[in-house]
Write a protein that holds these residues in place. Structure first.
Motif, PDB file in Angstrom:
ATOM      1  N   LEU A 176      35.198  41.144 -37.858  1.00  0.00           N
ATOM      2  CA  LEU A 176      34.465  41.462 -36.624  1.00  0.00           C
ATOM      3  C   LEU A 176      33.433  40.372 -36.358  1.00  0.00           C
ATOM      4  N   PHE A 177      33.556  39.715 -35.191  1.00  0.00           N
ATOM      5  CA  PHE A 177      32.538  38.745 -34.778  1.00  0.00           C
ATOM      6  C   PHE A 177      31.437  39.493 -34.036  1.00  0.00           C
ATOM      7  N   VAL A 178      30.194  39.149 -34.338  1.00  0.00           N
ATOM      8  CA  VAL A 178      29.068  39.777 -33.636  1.00  0.00           C
ATOM      9  C   VAL A 178      28.181  38.692 -33.039  1.00  0.00           C
ATOM     10  N   GLY A 179      27.900  38.843 -31.731  1.00  0.00           N
ATOM     11  CA  GLY A 179      26.949  37.947 -31.065  1.00  0.00           C
ATOM     12  C   GLY A 179      25.595  38.642 -31.046  1.00  0.00           C
ATOM     13  N   LEU A 197      27.288  26.345 -27.032  1.00  0.00           N
ATOM     14  CA  LEU A 197      27.906  27.038 -28.158  1.00  0.00           C
ATOM     15  C   LEU A 197      27.805  28.539 -27.872  1.00  0.00           C
ATOM     16  N   SER A 198      28.655  29.309 -28.544  1.00  0.00           N
ATOM     17  CA  SER A 198      28.823  30.700 -28.114  1.00  0.00           C
ATOM     18  C   SER A 198      27.715  31.656 -28.544  1.00  0.00           C
ATOM     19  N   GLY A 199      26.843  31.225 -29.478  1.00  0.00           N
ATOM     20  CA  GLY A 199      25.837  32.171 -29.968  1.00  0.00           C
ATOM     21  C   GLY A 199      24.550  32.206 -29.161  1.00  0.00           C
ATOM     22  N   VAL A 258      31.506  36.022 -22.319  1.00  0.00           N
ATOM     23  CA  VAL A 258      32.847  35.519 -21.986  1.00  0.00           C
ATOM     24  C   VAL A 258      33.902  36.535 -22.439  1.00  0.00           C
ATOM     25  N   PHE A 259      33.741  37.065 -23.648  1.00  0.00           N
ATOM     26  CA  PHE A 259      34.689  38.041 -24.208  1.00  0.00           C
ATOM     27  C   PHE A 259      34.907  39.201 -23.225  1.00  0.00           C
ATOM     28  N   GLY A 260      33.797  39.752 -22.712  1.00  0.00           N
ATOM     29  CA  GLY A 260      33.904  40.940 -21.856  1.00  0.00           C
ATOM     30  C   GLY A 260      33.712  40.633 -20.380  1.00  0.00           C
ATOM     31  N   ALA A 292      31.163  39.605 -18.731  1.00  0.00           N
ATOM     32  CA  ALA A 292      29.969  40.346 -18.306  1.00  0.00           C
ATOM     33  C   ALA A 292      29.571  39.941 -16.896  1.00  0.00           C
ATOM     34  N   GLY A 293      28.987  40.871 -16.185  1.00  0.00           N
ATOM     35  CA  GLY A 293      28.561  40.566 -14.821  1.00  0.00           C
ATOM     36  C   GLY A 293      27.443  41.470 -14.383  1.00  0.00           C
ATOM     37  N   CYS A 294      26.641  40.965 -13.459  1.00  0.00           N
ATOM     38  CA  CYS A 294      25.571  41.808 -12.934  1.00  0.00           C
ATOM     39  C   CYS A 294      25.164  41.355 -11.548  1.00  0.00           C
TER      40      CYS A 294
HETATM   41  C1  LIG Z   1      20.057  47.145 -21.586  1.00  0.00           C
HETATM   42  C2  LIG Z   1      21.424  46.563 -21.418  1.00  0.00           C
HETATM   43  C3  LIG Z   1      21.848  46.186 -20.161  1.00  0.00           C
HETATM   44  C4  LIG Z   1      23.123  45.635 -19.982  1.00  0.00           C
HETATM   45  N1  LIG Z   1      23.504  45.245 -18.732  1.00  0.00           N
HETATM   46  C5  LIG Z   1      24.726  44.698 -18.550  1.00  0.00           C
HETATM   47  C6  LIG Z   1      25.140  44.260 -17.251  1.00  0.00           C
HETATM   48  O1  LIG Z   1      24.407  44.331 -16.277  1.00  0.00           O
HETATM   49  N2  LIG Z   1      26.389  43.731 -17.132  1.00  0.00           N
HETATM   50  C7  LIG Z   1      27.234  43.602 -18.203  1.00  0.00           C
HETATM   51  O2  LIG Z   1      28.351  43.108 -18.028  1.00  0.00           O
HETATM   52  N3  LIG Z   1      26.862  44.001 -19.436  1.00  0.00           N
HETATM   53  C8  LIG Z   1      25.644  44.533 -19.642  1.00  0.00           C
HETATM   54  N4  LIG Z   1      25.262  44.938 -20.892  1.00  0.00           N
HETATM   55  C9  LIG Z   1      26.201  44.802 -22.012  1.00  0.00           C
HETATM   56  C10 LIG Z   1      26.039  43.477 -22.786  1.00  0.00           C
HETATM   57  O3  LIG Z   1      24.819  42.887 -22.492  1.00  0.00           O
HETATM   58  C11 LIG Z   1      27.139  42.478 -22.437  1.00  0.00           C
HETATM   59  O4  LIG Z   1      28.385  43.047 -22.620  1.00  0.00           O
HETATM   60  C12 LIG Z   1      27.022  41.215 -23.303  1.00  0.00           C
HETATM   61  O5  LIG Z   1      27.760  40.191 -22.697  1.00  0.00           O
HETATM   62  C13 LIG Z   1      27.508  41.414 -24.735  1.00  0.00           C
HETATM   63  O6  LIG Z   1      27.196  40.250 -25.481  1.00  0.00           O
HETATM   64  P1  LIG Z   1      26.911  40.321 -27.048  1.00  0.00           P
HETATM   65  O7  LIG Z   1      26.694  38.952 -27.542  1.00  0.00           O
HETATM   66  O8  LIG Z   1      25.829  41.296 -27.330  1.00  0.00           O
HETATM   67  O9  LIG Z   1      28.295  40.881 -27.561  1.00  0.00           O
HETATM   68  P2  LIG Z   1      28.558  41.692 -28.915  1.00  0.00           P
HETATM   69  O10 LIG Z   1      28.157  43.113 -28.703  1.00  0.00           O
HETATM   70  O11 LIG Z   1      27.988  40.983 -30.074  1.00  0.00           O
HETATM   71  O12 LIG Z   1      30.143  41.610 -28.967  1.00  0.00           O
HETATM   72  C14 LIG Z   1      30.933  42.197 -27.959  1.00  0.00           C
HETATM   73  C15 LIG Z   1      32.393  41.847 -28.254  1.00  0.00           C
HETATM   74  O13 LIG Z   1      32.563  40.442 -28.093  1.00  0.00           O
HETATM   75  C16 LIG Z   1      33.139  39.879 -29.265  1.00  0.00           C
HETATM   76  N5  LIG Z   1      32.575  38.534 -29.419  1.00  0.00           N
HETATM   77  C17 LIG Z   1      31.270  38.182 -29.343  1.00  0.00           C
HETATM   78  N6  LIG Z   1      31.143  36.850 -29.507  1.00  0.00           N
HETATM   79  C18 LIG Z   1      32.390  36.355 -29.705  1.00  0.00           C
HETATM   80  C19 LIG Z   1      32.917  35.045 -29.940  1.00  0.00           C
HETATM   81  N7  LIG Z   1      32.117  33.973 -30.000  1.00  0.00           N
HETATM   82  N8  LIG Z   1      34.252  34.904 -30.084  1.00  0.00           N
HETATM   83  C20 LIG Z   1      35.076  35.991 -30.020  1.00  0.00           C
HETATM   84  N9  LIG Z   1      34.636  37.247 -29.810  1.00  0.00           N
HETATM   85  C21 LIG Z   1      33.309  37.429 -29.644  1.00  0.00           C
HETATM   86  C22 LIG Z   1      32.735  40.811 -30.392  1.00  0.00           C
HETATM   87  O14 LIG Z   1      33.638  40.732 -31.477  1.00  0.00           O
HETATM   88  C23 LIG Z   1      32.787  42.162 -29.690  1.00  0.00           C
HETATM   89  O15 LIG Z   1      34.094  42.664 -29.701  1.00  0.00           O
HETATM   90  C24 LIG Z   1      23.986  45.468 -21.097  1.00  0.00           C
HETATM   91  C25 LIG Z   1      23.536  45.835 -22.373  1.00  0.00           C
HETATM   92  C26 LIG Z   1      22.269  46.373 -22.534  1.00  0.00           C
HETATM   93  C27 LIG Z   1      21.810  46.710 -23.913  1.00  0.00           C
END
Ligand SMILES: Cc1cc2nc3c(=O)[nH]c(=O)nc-3n(C[C@H](O)[C@H](O)[C@H](O)COP(=O)(O)OP(=O)(O)OC[C@H]3O[C@@H](n4cnc5c(N)ncnc54)[C@H](O)[C@@H]3O)c2cc1C
Length: 292
Positions: free
Chosen positions: A52-55, A91-93, A126-128, A130-132
């Motif tokens: 499991l990769f964690v950012g 870089l991705s972190g 990028v993985f998910g 994300a958008g807002c």
């Molecule tokens: C208060 C709050 C508000 C939020 N608002 C929004 C919003 O407006 N819009 C939105 O889209 N999201 C929102 N989110 C959700 C979150 O912020 C996003 O989804 C964010 O992009 C997740 O990034 P992370 O690094 O925390 O991912 P993590 O939780 O660390 O990981 C998510 C997934 O990505 C994978 N992953 C992470 N990095 C890599 C990598 N380098 N390579 C391969 N896989 C990887 C992990 O294995 C995991 O499956 C919100 C969260 C919170 C707490």
């Protein structure tokens, strides 16, 4: 494997902060550490262990007391911005919000303003996809450098190959890539659903604070929000053990300090059942539930 730490507390690696441990743990701190992922993958295959990769941990729910696998925490965090050509390479972190803030302050680059306050890393975004507030990660995406975990090779993925969709990408679909770095072209303003909103004020004042990963379910459509449905079935502010839906934003699933993941799972299941029964809609998780 010597480089792996054993039996580590990972409670703080998910923003729900439910108590959790992992059997093995590794941290990526330097770019050369990426080479070690290849050996870790070999070790995991031999021993039938998940990786499991964690950012930032802001989009994952740990559904276990102990992860019987290997957690790899990504701290790779340098980036450069080519102001002349408006190309960002990161870089991705790195924190996506920090980059967006610095781009404004130092480079008068305002395109990512809406990402200020978005929790998590570039990799997670990028993985998910994300958008807002109308801006999606895919909008200015140019190219990803990934490690293919199946063959141990470095590959470059174009926007088309990334197969972005609402809160998804090829990384999420296949789980077979580690995203090392990514390039964005910030010269083009492309917004899918332009919205006028002060995102910094909104996040500060209108979003619940605490142990949460933000919106738990995907919105069923552009015009129908999951929060509305949760409110309609009477679960806004509803508490089940240590888990509850916020009374400020119904789609924000929250956990008490020291909360139990089982309460979260039960509440998720209750919301799905009620919304299906009353509205005949299947709620889909936006947040990834990590299992053993
Ligand atoms: C208060 C709050 C508000 C939020 N608002 C929004 C919003 O407006 N819009 C939105 O889209 N999201 C929102 N989110 C959700 C979150 O912020 C996003 O989804 C964010 O992009 C997740 O990034 P992370 O690094 O925390 O991912 P993590 O939780 O660390 O990981 C998510 C997934 O990505 C994978 N992953 C992470 N990095 C890599 C990598 N380098 N390579 C391969 N896989 C990887 C992990 O294995 C995991 O499956 C919100 C969260 C919170 C707490």
């Amino acid at each position: 494997m010597d480089i792996l730490k054993k039996n580590l507390d990972i409670t703080n690696l998910s923003n729900f902060k439910t108590r959790a441990f992992t059997r093995y743990y590794f941290e990526l701190n330097y770019i050369n550490d990426v080479d070690k992922i290849i050996d870790i993958v070999k070790f995991s295959k031999k021993n039938h262990l998940k990786i499991l990769f964690v950012g930032g941990g802001t989009n994952i729910l740990f559904s276990f007391e102990k992860f019987d696998g290997i957690v790899i925490k990504n701290n790779l965090n340098s980036w450069i911005y080519d102001k002349k050509n408006q190309i960002l390479e990161s870089l991705s972190g790195n924190s996506i919000s920090d980059i967006a803030s610095i781009l404004e302050k130092d480079d008068e680059q305002y395109l990512w303003h809406r990402f200020i306050g978005l929790p998590g890393s570039i990799g997670g975004a990028v993985f998910g996809n994300a958008g807002c507030f109308g801006l999606e990660t895919e909008n200015n995406f140019l190219e990803a450098k990934v490690l293919n975990l199946d063959n141990g090779k470095i590959e470059y993925l174009s926007k088309k190959q990334m197969n972005f969709s609402y809160r998804s990408s090829i990384l999420k679909e296949t789980g077979k890539y580690f995203l090392i770095s990514v390039k964005f072209d910030l010269s083009k303003k492309i917004e899918k659903y332009p919205q006028k909103v002060d995102n910094i004020f909104f996040r500060e004042n209108k979003q619940p604070k605490g142990n949460t990963c933000g919106s738990f379910f995907k919105n069923p459509s552009k015009d129908l929000s999951a929060g509305y449905l949760i409110e309609q079935v009477g679960l806004k502010g509803f508490k089940l053990g240590s888990a509850y839906f916020s009374d400020i934003h119904a789609n924000f699933l929250m956990s008490d300090d020291g909360g139990n993941y089982k309460d979260l799972l039960e509440l998720i299941s209750l919301a799905k059942t009620k919304v299906k029964k009353n509205h005949n809609i299947d709620l889909i998780n936006e947040i990834r539930i990590i299992t053993n």
